[in-house]
Design a protein around this motif. Structure first.
Motif, PDB file in Angstrom:
ATOM      1  N   LYS A   1       1.224  -1.157  -0.193  1.00 19.51           N
ATOM      2  CA  LYS A   1      -0.264  -0.240  -0.072  1.00 19.51           C
ATOM      3  C   LYS A   1       0.649   1.370   0.259  1.00 19.51           C
ATOM      4  N   ARG A   2       0.748   1.989  -0.820  1.00 11.09           N
ATOM      5  CA  ARG A   2       1.132   3.739  -0.711  1.00 11.09           C
ATOM      6  C   ARG A   2       0.452   4.253   0.361  1.00 11.09           C
ATOM      7  N   ILE A   3       1.222   4.732   1.100  1.00 11.79           N
ATOM      8  CA  ILE A   3       0.398   5.264   1.710  1.00 11.79           C
ATOM      9  C   ILE A   3      -0.697   6.439   1.867  1.00 11.79           C
ATOM     10  N   ASP A   4      -0.790   7.206   0.387  1.00 12.25           N
ATOM     11  CA  ASP A   4      -2.259   7.836   0.072  1.00 12.25           C
ATOM     12  C   ASP A   4      -3.436   7.063  -0.167  1.00 12.25           C
ATOM     13  N   ASP A   5      -3.365   5.627  -0.592  1.00  9.03           N
ATOM     14  CA  ASP A   5      -3.803   4.235  -1.109  1.00  9.03           C
ATOM     15  C   ASP A   5      -4.448   4.152   0.146  1.00  9.03           C
TER      16      ASP A   5
END
Length: 413
Positions: A326-330
């Motif tokens: 996971k990207r932090i924004d996702d």
């Protein structure tokens, strides 16, 4: 008064705060949260609280102090059953005061225990400091191969003797330098400084735990538990056929047995897992460049899974390891729309026991309180969560996990 729900709530708060500060104790308190949730009995007194796996004396003191404040704020009577540990301290202070009055001098301060150089305790503490940076715990079988390099005594009991260097673990636990949680051992907060000094005296080069590992990171054992020796009824029978091949039979089911040399570990990456719209093959190309066998497929759950593939027949067996990236924004978006909890449930329903949750951070994005709570909640749910600074570090960690799976997996034959 059953205070279990209150203790669990406060442990979650401490775990969240520790994760926000980047403290080593975040992982420790996440384990305490799981232990409290799984504890089958009501917690009505100090002794019961102390018996919860992973809950040490300092944690008990903190929780009892919080309970006392809560009782005062809610006009409740503080249960005396949680005040047991205060009495011996009061008596000890009285005895100290009497001794000081009679002798005219202050009593001697208890000397700090330091394991003797190159002793069993010395080797164990150095090994734990090197292996367990995130205080997730390490098993005896993982500790001994490292500890024996820093110890002059043998970790195997000699003939006619039951003693070995491993017996020093009891002394370390008695001094509250090490805690045991299930089959795993970890250093307590009070022992970290001592372990660091012992390691520095050995001239061992330490590494920065904030970046990806250059060697395989410590992890829960990946091989399934084998039947005990006494449980012979449930052990598979392995036969050698006339063609030299190995076959097995277990509860009426026949199966083929492959040797480790006949198999290779392959990472399967979901083909929707891309770095960007212009760099869709990034993960596959970088993993192949790192010497990791990798293929891109459509996966029903997770972003990466590991399989053991027979080199000749090409038959595959799904291994007990799965990863979600996971990207932090996702991650922030998935919390808002509810996908976060749904995805975690889907991972659990796979029946696997080794979940890796890889979170990539962005430099220009502030980590909010809700994200910190989500990260702490994921750790408390039994996931191995790792925060990474960029996609390259993610690739490096996946390569390390693959090497770890290859090295530790046990095949019949």
């Amino acid at each position: 008064m059953d205070a279990k729900s209150l203790f669990e709530q406060w442990a979650v708060e401490v775990a969240t705060l520790s994760a926000q500060k980047g403290s080593r104790s975040a992982s420790l308190y996440s384990k305490i949260v799981r232990s409290l949730r799984n504890f089958p009995n009501p917690i009505n007194d100090y002794e019961t609280l102390r018996s919860v796996p992973g809950v040490g004396v300092k944690t008990v003191e903190m929780l009892c102090a919080r309970l006392k404040v809560w009782c005062e704020e809610n006009n409740e009577i503080f249960p005396e059953s949680f005040n047991v540990m205060a009495k011996p301290k009061t008596q000890a202070r009285k005895r100290s005061a009497v001794e000081e009055t009679e002798s005219g001098s202050k009593p001697k301060r208890k000397k700090l225990y330091i394991p003797a150089p190159r002793s069993g305790g010395h080797g164990i503490m150095v090994a734990l400091y090197l292996l367990d940076k995130r205080q997730r715990g390490v098993t005896r079988d993982e500790i001994i191969p490292v500890a024996k390099n820093y110890c002059n005594s043998s970790f195997s009991a000699g003939s006619g003797s039951h003693y070995s260097a491993w017996n020093s673990i009891k002394t370390l636990m008695r001094h509250e330098y090490i805690e045991k949680i299930g089959p795993r051992y970890c250093l307590t907060d009070s022992a970290l400084g001592i372990a660091k000094e012992l390691t520095e005296k050995e001239n061992v080069e330490d590494f920065d735990d904030s970046v990806a590992y250059s060697s395989p990171p410590p992890s829960p054992p990946l091989a399934p538990c084998s039947p005990t020796v006494s449980d012979t009824r449930n052990q598979p029978r392995v036969l050698v056929a006339s063609d030299g091949r190995h076959y097995g039979k277990y509860k009426g089911i026949s199966f083929r047995v492959y040797e480790k040399v006949d198999l290779e570990v392959v990472v399967l990456v979901d083909n929707r897992e891309i770095r960007s719209s212009k760099d869709r093959a990034f993960f596959e190309e970088e993993l192949l460049r790192a010497g990791v066998k990798c293929e891109s497929r459509t996966l029903p759950v997770g972003d990466m899974v590991w399989v053991a593939r027979h080199k000749i027949s090409k038959k595959e067996v799904l291994l007990d390891v799965i990863a979600e990236r996971k990207r932090i924004d996702d991650l922030a978006s998935s919390i808002k729309d509810g996908r976060y909890h749904e995805q975690k449930d889907r991972l659990r329903k796979t029946g696997m026991t080794h979940y890796y949750y890889l979170v990539e951070e962005l430099r220009n994005m502030t980590v909010t309180e809700s994200l910190i709570k989500a990260i702490a909640s994921t750790m408390a749910s039994g996931f191995y969560l790792r925060r990474l600074s960029n996609t390259e570090n993610t690739v490096s960690l996946i390569a390390d996990i693959t090497r770890l799976v290859t090295d530790t997996l046990r095949f019949w034959g």
